[in-house]
Motif scaffolding. Structure first.
Motif, PDB file in Angstrom:
ATOM      1  N   THR A  26      39.941  23.875  81.819  1.00  0.00           N
ATOM      2  CA  THR A  26      38.780  24.205  80.987  1.00  0.00           C
ATOM      3  C   THR A  26      37.536  24.577  81.788  1.00  0.00           C
ATOM      4  O   THR A  26      36.671  25.270  81.269  1.00  0.00           O
ATOM      5  N   THR A  66      37.951  18.764  81.612  1.00  0.00           N
ATOM      6  CA  THR A  66      38.379  17.623  80.791  1.00  0.00           C
ATOM      7  C   THR A  66      39.728  17.886  80.151  1.00  0.00           C
ATOM      8  O   THR A  66      40.258  17.031  79.448  1.00  0.00           O
ATOM      9  N   GLY A  67      40.278  19.063  80.344  1.00  0.00           N
ATOM     10  CA  GLY A  67      41.569  19.423  79.778  1.00  0.00           C
ATOM     11  C   GLY A  67      42.001  20.771  80.290  1.00  0.00           C
ATOM     12  O   GLY A  67      41.471  21.290  81.277  1.00  0.00           O
ATOM     13  N   ASN A 105      47.631  14.489  73.328  1.00  0.00           N
ATOM     14  CA  ASN A 105      47.300  15.228  72.108  1.00  0.00           C
ATOM     15  C   ASN A 105      46.987  16.681  72.433  1.00  0.00           C
ATOM     16  O   ASN A 105      46.449  16.998  73.492  1.00  0.00           O
ATOM     17  N   THR A 107      45.385  20.319  70.348  1.00  0.00           N
ATOM     18  CA  THR A 107      44.730  20.850  69.152  1.00  0.00           C
ATOM     19  C   THR A 107      44.567  22.354  69.301  1.00  0.00           C
ATOM     20  O   THR A 107      44.088  22.840  70.328  1.00  0.00           O
ATOM     21  N   ASN A 116      44.350  23.371  73.006  1.00  0.00           N
ATOM     22  CA  ASN A 116      43.749  22.468  73.983  1.00  0.00           C
ATOM     23  C   ASN A 116      44.708  21.342  74.314  1.00  0.00           C
ATOM     24  O   ASN A 116      45.269  20.720  73.419  1.00  0.00           O
ATOM     25  N   TYR A 118      44.611  17.767  76.010  1.00  0.00           N
ATOM     26  CA  TYR A 118      43.611  16.765  76.376  1.00  0.00           C
ATOM     27  C   TYR A 118      44.116  15.883  77.515  1.00  0.00           C
ATOM     28  O   TYR A 118      44.538  14.758  77.331  1.00  0.00           O
ATOM     29  N   LYS A 119      44.077  16.447  78.721  1.00  0.00           N
ATOM     30  CA  LYS A 119      44.484  15.760  79.952  1.00  0.00           C
ATOM     31  C   LYS A 119      43.585  16.262  81.061  1.00  0.00           C
ATOM     32  O   LYS A 119      43.413  17.470  81.229  1.00  0.00           O
ATOM     33  N   ASP A 120      42.977  15.355  81.817  1.00  0.00           N
ATOM     34  CA  ASP A 120      42.103  15.731  82.924  1.00  0.00           C
ATOM     35  C   ASP A 120      42.844  16.717  83.826  1.00  0.00           C
ATOM     36  O   ASP A 120      43.895  16.397  84.385  1.00  0.00           O
TER      37      ASP A 120
END
Length: 139
Positions: A26, A66-67, A105, A107, A116, A118-120
């Protein structure tokens, strides 16, 4: 279909195939998928798209964020309010810890062909694998 004049109940689109997704942190950096395990399958029924399969990470170069965003085979519509948002799950297999799996997760992103994750991004490394099962609405 039932008798009458309506057409919204008619199935006007069905497609099966494979695609090669891209993964983009991101903020910055790169995440490259291994070319020997780089495709996901999809089935499109009407406006519903089911994406599934597993890809392996081939290499990374300073991924930050952050993702990450994973490309999809069809765009997500703009929709009103939250009407076009879909959620799904990705199982992350970490090569550095003997493939301990973690559910992450996902989205869909309105008005794009991405989802997206959601994983660093800095924790994604070569050899890791993403197993994806995701259903979303397309235009």
């Amino acid at each position: 279909a039932t008798a009458g004049t309506g057409t919204s109940e008619l199935l006007d689109d069905y497609e099966e195939g494979v695609f090669t997704p891209t993964i983009t942190p991101t903020t910055s950096g790169t995440i490259t998928i291994n070319t020997t395990n780089d495709t996901l399958s999809y089935t499109k029924v009407g406006r519903n798209v089911h994406v599934y399969g597993q890809v392996f990470i081939g290499s990374v170069s300073s991924p930050v964020g952050t993702g990450a965003r994973i490309s999809l085979p069809f765009s997500v519509p703009t929709g009103t309010e939250g009407s076009s948002i879909s959620a799904g799950l990705c199982v992350f297999l970490d090569a550095s810890s003997s493939y301990a799996d973690t559910a992450i997760n996902m989205t869909a992103v309105k008005s794009t062909a991405t989802v997206n994750l959601y994983k660093d991004a800095s924790t994604i490394a070569a050899g890791d694998a993403l197993t994806i099962g995701f259903t979303y609405l397309t235009a």
